[in-house]
Design an enzyme around this catalytic site. Structure first.
Site, mmCIF file in Angstrom:
data_model
loop_
_atom_site.group_PDB
_atom_site.id
_atom_site.type_symbol
_atom_site.label_atom_id
_atom_site.label_comp_id
_atom_site.label_asym_id
_atom_site.label_seq_id
_atom_site.Cartn_x
_atom_site.Cartn_y
_atom_site.Cartn_z
ATOM 1 N N ASN A 108 23.155 83.636 54.734
ATOM 2 C CA ASN A 108 22.212 81.810 55.876
ATOM 3 C C ASN A 108 21.988 81.628 54.486
ATOM 4 O OD1 ASN A 108 21.144 79.470 56.268
ATOM 5 N ND2 ASN A 108 18.889 80.391 56.284
ATOM 6 N N LYS B 211 21.851 78.285 53.615
ATOM 7 C CA LYS B 211 20.653 76.973 53.466
ATOM 8 C C LYS B 211 21.618 75.630 53.185
ATOM 9 C CE LYS B 211 16.754 80.536 54.209
ATOM 10 N NZ LYS B 211 15.850 81.060 53.772
ATOM 11 N N HIS C 236 15.460 79.019 63.065
ATOM 12 C CA HIS C 236 15.128 79.083 61.808
ATOM 13 C C HIS C 236 14.093 78.656 61.892
ATOM 14 C CE1 HIS C 236 15.278 80.202 57.829
ATOM 15 N NE2 HIS C 236 16.440 80.765 57.984
ATOM 16 N N GLU D 265 12.275 77.528 58.648
ATOM 17 C CA GLU D 265 12.858 76.217 58.281
ATOM 18 C C GLU D 265 12.867 74.675 59.022
ATOM 19 O OE1 GLU D 265 15.351 77.344 55.255
ATOM 20 O OE2 GLU D 265 14.229 79.173 54.455
ATOM 21 N N GLU E 34 12.285 86.752 61.469
ATOM 22 C CA GLU E 34 12.069 87.133 60.832
ATOM 23 C C GLU E 34 10.654 86.678 59.944
ATOM 24 O OE1 GLU E 34 15.841 85.390 57.668
ATOM 25 O OE2 GLU E 34 15.455 83.611 59.228
ATOM 26 N N GLY F 269 11.917 83.695 51.216
ATOM 27 C CA GLY F 269 11.725 82.991 49.818
ATOM 28 C C GLY F 269 10.377 83.584 48.625
ATOM 29 N N SER G 142 13.742 87.787 52.208
ATOM 30 C CA SER G 142 13.206 88.287 50.366
ATOM 31 C C SER G 142 13.993 89.747 50.595
ATOM 32 C CB SER G 142 11.739 88.679 50.297
ATOM 33 O OG SER G 142 11.605 87.446 50.013
HETATM 34 P P1 13P Z 1 15.818 84.878 51.839
HETATM 35 O O1 13P Z 1 17.072 86.035 51.758
HETATM 36 O O2 13P Z 1 16.280 84.065 50.867
HETATM 37 O O3 13P Z 1 14.055 84.951 51.734
HETATM 38 O O4 13P Z 1 15.682 84.147 53.013
HETATM 39 C C1 13P Z 1 15.928 84.556 54.291
HETATM 40 C C2 13P Z 1 16.275 83.832 55.297
HETATM 41 O O5 13P Z 1 15.517 82.355 55.392
HETATM 42 C C3 13P Z 1 17.431 83.657 55.263
HETATM 43 O O6 13P Z 1 17.337 83.106 56.689
#
Ligand code: 13P
Length: 250
Positions: free
Chosen positions: A11, A13, A98, A100, A170, A176, A213
Site C-alpha cells: 500500500n 498510500k 483502511h 487511515e 491492521e 507506521g 510495521s
Molecule cells: P506500515 O507498513 O507503514 O506500518 O503501514 C501499514 C499499512 O497501513 C498498510 O496498509
C-alpha cells in the site's frame, strides 16, 4: 517453510506519482520473477494506477488495486473514483476500510460494506481492513471493535461471496509506528476473525493478511504463523529494492 500461497500487498498510500511508479515497476520487475505460491499486490495512488498497470503488463503474479473507491458506478461525487472506472484503468482489487480512511476521512463500517459488495458485484477483489486503536486495545475492546467492523460486511454479503474476499488485520497502533503486533497477537486476532465469520455461516477459509510495521526483519516470524496468509505493507514497500527483498524472503 512456505508451502502455502501468500499474498504480499504493497500500500503506497500517498506516495509515488506516475513517473515514479513507472520507474519503480521497471526496477522491481528486474529484481523479481513470478513464483506460483506468491501473489504481489500493489495499491498505488489513483493517478498512478494506469501507469503502473501499463508498466507491469504481462506479469500475471501482480495485481494492481485502488486504495479507495466509491460504491456507485458514476455520478456527482466530487473527488471519488468508481469501480468500473478503476477497472477500465486496470484495477483488479480495491482496499476498503483502511484505518487511515476510517480515521481521517470518515469511512464508516457501513461505507466499507457498500464498497465491498459493489466490488464483488463488479468482479474485483475487495481487501477489507479491520483493526483496533491503542485506546481500544488498552480498554480490552479489540474483539468488540473487530466484530463491530465486520458485522455490516457480513450482513451485506452472501456466505458464498466470501470466497472472493481477502481481509487484513491492521492494528492502528502498529501502523507506521515501527511497533508491529507480535506473531502471537496477530495469530490470535486472525483466529478470532475466522471464528466470527464461522459463527455467521461463512464456511470458506478467507485469507487474512497482517499489516502494521512489517519489514524485512520481522516478516518471517510473522509469516511463520499459519494463521497469516500474507502481509499488507506501507513504508517498507516504497522502495523497489527493499520490497523485492522482502517478498523474496519467504
Ligand atoms: P506500515 O507498513 O507503514 O506500518 O503501514 C501499514 C499499512 O497501513 C498498510 O496498509
Amino acid at each position: 517453510m512456505m508451502d502455502r500461497s501468500l499474498i504480499f500487498a504493497a500500500n503506497w498510500k500517498m506516495n509515488l506519482g506516475p513517473t515514479e511508479a513507472r520507474r519503480y515497476a521497471e526496477r522491481f520487475l528486474s529484481l523479481t520473477s513470478p513464483i506460483k505460491s506468491r501473489s504481489l499486490w500493489f495499491f498505488p495512488p489513483a493517478v498512478s494506477l494506469g501507469a503502473l498497470c501499463e508498466a507491469t503488463r504481462g506479469r500475471a503474479d501482480l495485481r494492481i488495486g485502488m486504495q479507495n473507491v466509491h460504491w456507485e458506478p458514476k455520478g456527482a461525487f466530487t473527488g471519488e473514483t468508481s469501480i468500473p472506472m478503476a477497472m477500465e484503468a486496470g484495477a483488479g482489487a480495491i482496499l476498503a476500510g483502511h484505518s487511515e480512511r476510517r480515521q481521517l476521512f470518515g469511512e464508516t463500517d457501513e461505507y466499507v460494506a457498500r464498497k465491498t459488495k459493489a466490488a464483488l458485484n463488479l468482479g474485483v477483489t475487495p481487501l477489507v481492513c479491520v483493526g483496533e486503536t491503542l485506546g481500544e486495545r488498552d480498554g480490552g475492546r479489540t474483539e468488540s471493535v473487530i466484530v463491530r467492523q465486520l458485522t455490516p460486511v457480513v450482513d451485506a454479503l452472501e456466505p458464498a461471496e466470501w470466497n472472493r474476499v481477502v481481509l487484513a488485520y491492521e492494528p492502528v497502533w502498529a501502523i507506521g509506528t515501527g511497533k508491529n503486533a507480535t506473531p502471537d497477537d496477530a495469530a490470535q486476532i486472525h483466529e478470532l476473525i475466522r471464528m466470527e465469520l464461522g459463527r455467521n455461516g461463512v464456511a470458506v477459509r478467507v485469507p487474512i493478511l497482517y499489516g502494521g510495521s512489517v519489514n524485512s526483519g520481522n516478516v518471517l516470524s510473522l509469516l511463520a504463523r499459519p494463521q497469516l496468509d500474507g502481509v499488507l505493507v506501507g513504508g517498507a514497500s516504497l522502495d523497489p529494492e527493499g520490497w523485492a527483498e522482502l517478498v523474496g524472503l519467504s
